[in-house]
Design a protein around this motif. Structure first.
Motif, PDB file in Angstrom:
ATOM      1  N   LYS A 239      -3.044   4.004  -2.220  1.00  0.00           N
ATOM      2  CA  LYS A 239      -2.993   3.294  -3.486  1.00  0.00           C
ATOM      3  C   LYS A 239      -2.504   1.877  -3.225  1.00  0.00           C
ATOM      4  O   LYS A 239      -1.433   1.674  -2.649  1.00  0.00           O
ATOM      5  CB  LYS A 239      -2.057   3.996  -4.469  1.00  0.00           C
ATOM      6  CG  LYS A 239      -1.996   3.324  -5.839  1.00  0.00           C
ATOM      7  CD  LYS A 239      -1.102   4.118  -6.796  1.00  0.00           C
ATOM      8  CE  LYS A 239      -1.073   3.462  -8.168  1.00  0.00           C
ATOM      9  NZ  LYS A 239      -0.214   4.236  -9.122  1.00  0.00           N
ATOM     10  N   LEU A 240      -3.311   0.900  -3.618  1.00  0.00           N
ATOM     11  CA  LEU A 240      -2.949  -0.497  -3.417  1.00  0.00           C
ATOM     12  C   LEU A 240      -2.093  -0.990  -4.575  1.00  0.00           C
ATOM     13  O   LEU A 240      -2.329  -0.624  -5.732  1.00  0.00           O
ATOM     14  CB  LEU A 240      -4.208  -1.359  -3.321  1.00  0.00           C
ATOM     15  CG  LEU A 240      -4.913  -1.457  -1.963  1.00  0.00           C
ATOM     16  CD1 LEU A 240      -5.287  -0.085  -1.419  1.00  0.00           C
ATOM     17  CD2 LEU A 240      -6.152  -2.336  -2.083  1.00  0.00           C
ATOM     18  N   ARG A 241      -1.101  -1.783  -4.238  1.00  0.00           N
ATOM     19  CA  ARG A 241      -0.284  -2.377  -5.287  1.00  0.00           C
ATOM     20  C   ARG A 241      -1.134  -3.329  -6.111  1.00  0.00           C
ATOM     21  O   ARG A 241      -1.918  -4.121  -5.568  1.00  0.00           O
ATOM     22  CB  ARG A 241       0.907  -3.122  -4.686  1.00  0.00           C
ATOM     23  CG  ARG A 241       1.993  -3.463  -5.722  1.00  0.00           C
ATOM     24  CD  ARG A 241       3.197  -4.074  -5.032  1.00  0.00           C
ATOM     25  NE  ARG A 241       3.014  -5.498  -4.750  1.00  0.00           N
ATOM     26  CZ  ARG A 241       3.844  -6.219  -3.997  1.00  0.00           C
ATOM     27  NH1 ARG A 241       4.889  -5.633  -3.419  1.00  0.00           N
ATOM     28  NH2 ARG A 241       3.620  -7.500  -3.802  1.00  0.00           N
ATOM     29  N   LYS A 242      -0.999  -3.245  -7.405  1.00  0.00           N
ATOM     30  CA  LYS A 242      -1.832  -4.028  -8.315  1.00  0.00           C
ATOM     31  C   LYS A 242      -0.941  -4.872  -9.216  1.00  0.00           C
ATOM     32  O   LYS A 242       0.112  -4.408  -9.659  1.00  0.00           O
ATOM     33  CB  LYS A 242      -2.694  -3.078  -9.153  1.00  0.00           C
ATOM     34  CG  LYS A 242      -3.733  -3.744 -10.029  1.00  0.00           C
ATOM     35  CD  LYS A 242      -4.555  -2.694 -10.766  1.00  0.00           C
ATOM     36  CE  LYS A 242      -5.591  -3.336 -11.684  1.00  0.00           C
ATOM     37  NZ  LYS A 242      -6.383  -2.311 -12.409  1.00  0.00           N
ATOM     38  N   PRO A 243      -1.336  -6.115  -9.521  1.00  0.00           N
ATOM     39  CA  PRO A 243      -0.513  -6.944 -10.413  1.00  0.00           C
ATOM     40  C   PRO A 243      -0.497  -6.372 -11.831  1.00  0.00           C
ATOM     41  O   PRO A 243      -1.373  -5.591 -12.219  1.00  0.00           O
ATOM     42  CB  PRO A 243      -1.212  -8.309 -10.369  1.00  0.00           C
ATOM     43  CG  PRO A 243      -2.614  -8.013  -9.953  1.00  0.00           C
ATOM     44  CD  PRO A 243      -2.520  -6.830  -9.029  1.00  0.00           C
TER      45      PRO A 243
ATOM     46  N   VAL B 219       0.859  -1.185   0.000  1.00  0.00           N
ATOM     47  CA  VAL B 219       0.000   0.000   0.000  1.00  0.00           C
ATOM     48  C   VAL B 219       0.893   1.232   0.000  1.00  0.00           C
ATOM     49  O   VAL B 219       1.931   1.265   0.668  1.00  0.00           O
ATOM     50  CB  VAL B 219      -0.934   0.015   1.234  1.00  0.00           C
ATOM     51  CG1 VAL B 219      -1.666   1.339   1.348  1.00  0.00           C
ATOM     52  CG2 VAL B 219      -1.933  -1.145   1.153  1.00  0.00           C
ATOM     53  N   GLU B 220       0.478   2.241  -0.735  1.00  0.00           N
ATOM     54  CA  GLU B 220       1.195   3.517  -0.768  1.00  0.00           C
ATOM     55  C   GLU B 220       0.291   4.617  -0.207  1.00  0.00           C
ATOM     56  O   GLU B 220      -0.884   4.705  -0.593  1.00  0.00           O
ATOM     57  CB  GLU B 220       1.584   3.862  -2.207  1.00  0.00           C
ATOM     58  CG  GLU B 220       2.291   5.198  -2.352  1.00  0.00           C
ATOM     59  CD  GLU B 220       2.549   5.572  -3.792  1.00  0.00           C
ATOM     60  OE1 GLU B 220       2.975   6.725  -4.045  1.00  0.00           O
ATOM     61  OE2 GLU B 220       2.299   4.724  -4.685  1.00  0.00           O
ATOM     62  N   LEU B 221       0.824   5.409   0.698  1.00  0.00           N
ATOM     63  CA  LEU B 221       0.072   6.536   1.242  1.00  0.00           C
ATOM     64  C   LEU B 221       0.153   7.701   0.254  1.00  0.00           C
ATOM     65  O   LEU B 221       1.228   8.243   0.011  1.00  0.00           O
ATOM     66  CB  LEU B 221       0.634   6.947   2.603  1.00  0.00           C
ATOM     67  CG  LEU B 221      -0.016   8.172   3.265  1.00  0.00           C
ATOM     68  CD1 LEU B 221      -1.488   7.909   3.559  1.00  0.00           C
ATOM     69  CD2 LEU B 221       0.733   8.547   4.542  1.00  0.00           C
TER      70      LEU B 221
END
Length: 327
Positions: free
Chosen positions: A85-89, A73-75
């Motif tokens: 923002k969630l890390r996405k494949p 997760v990125e703040l």
């Protein structure tokens, strides 16, 4: 926030969150539920995690910080209204498509994510979510039939026109520790569940997976399904057929059929026609793929109901029951 009654989460990302512990795994699920169309950005924070899972806000915040530290997760925006923002494949093939009900619950029920967290079993939560990645409604009608299935004893009752009427009695329900559940091979837990049942039995008891019945071309795990049977399928049509038998001189056949747990008809040329029990995740994401599967299910059921109606109410009945006595 997702408007389509489903959300997406990277399979590898969820597995990585599980490596951090049950609270980060739950937090990532809740935050993913709050994403928009991009399935990436969300304003759901510690308060949302508390509201939907019961994790206290301090521990929820710690779980989010653990996710940030792991790069999952990125703040994007700090403060009273944080955004993440969630890390996405890289590709959609690695996404798990999940129903909103997993986090929201349905009606007044306790949300499944809360129930699973309350068990304290990280494995149960992890495997439950991952089952969404292997469920194949189009081909298996639910979870793979080589993982969990029910056997039925078949008795031939009587021919009715081009069809054969059968009675079925369930003999046993089996599960194989293979694929996603292979790690449980040869293991027994504290509740005496063995192998794959370590995961499947608790989920079944919590109503998160359900048993459904199908007429199929055979008992082979790769056999094609003909139509949904039992209380989840064409039970009313079978009831009509039983009543027709009683009204047309076949009361004995009707009684014999109803002495079994389930009844089904199949074309006579399908010599190995069988009733099978399979398992399906109770909540399903309302995606276009799910809608197409449901439409096909309804089409199959309507075809079967139509055939029964032709027999029972049609002017040119397929056969009068008295004509087939002594077959």
């Amino acid at each position: 926030m997702s408007k389509g009654n489903f959300f997406a989460l990277g399979s590898d990302e969820f597995a990585a969150a599980c490596d951090l512990g049950i609270n980060p795994a739950v937090a990532l699920l809740v935050m993913a539920r709050g994403t928009g169309r991009d399935n990436t950005t969300t304003s759901w924070s510690a308060l949302a995690v508390f509201t939907h899972s019961g994790i206290a806000r301090r521990r929820a915040q710690a779980a989010i910080e653990a996710l940030i530290g792991a790069g999952l997760v990125e703040l994007l925006q700090a403060g009273k209204r944080p955004r993440y923002k969630l890390r996405k494949p890289a590709g959609d093939d690695s996404l798990l498509w999940l129903p909103n009900e997993l986090v929201d619950g349905a009606g007044n029920e306790v949300p499944p994510v809360t129930k699973l967290r309350e068990t304290g079993s990280l494995d149960l939560l992890k495997k439950f979510v991952q089952l969404y990645g292997i469920q194949d409604l189009d081909n298996d009608g639910g979870l793979p039939r080589n993982i969990v299935w029910s056997h039925f004893k078949r008795e031939q009752i009587c021919p009715i026109g081009p069809f054969m009427l059968y009675g079925f009695s369930e003999e046993n329900t089996l599960a194989s520790a293979t694929g996603l559940l292979a790690e449980y091979q040869g293991i027994t837990d504290d509740d005496k569940n063995k192998g794959a049942w370590i995961i499947l039995n608790p989920l079944w008891k919590m109503g998160l997976i359900e048993q459904v019945f199908y007429m199929a071309e055979s008992t082979d795990p790769e056999a094609e399904l003909i139509y949904g049977a039992g209380p989840y399928g064409t039970a009313l049509a079978i009831d009509e057929l039983m009543a027709w038998l009683e009204d047309t001189g076949g009361k004995g056949f009707s009684f014999e059929a109803q002495s079994h747990q389930l009844q089904g008809i199949a074309p006579k040329h399908i010599k190995t026609a069988a009733m099978i029990g399979l398992f399906r995740l109770h909540y399903r994401p309302k995606t276009g793929k799910t809608s197409r599967w449901l439409a096909l299910e309804m089409e199959r059921a309507e075809a079967m109901v139509g055939m029964v109606g032709q027999i029972c109410r049609g002017k040119d009945r397929a056969v009068h029951i008295k004509a087939v006595k002594g077959f």
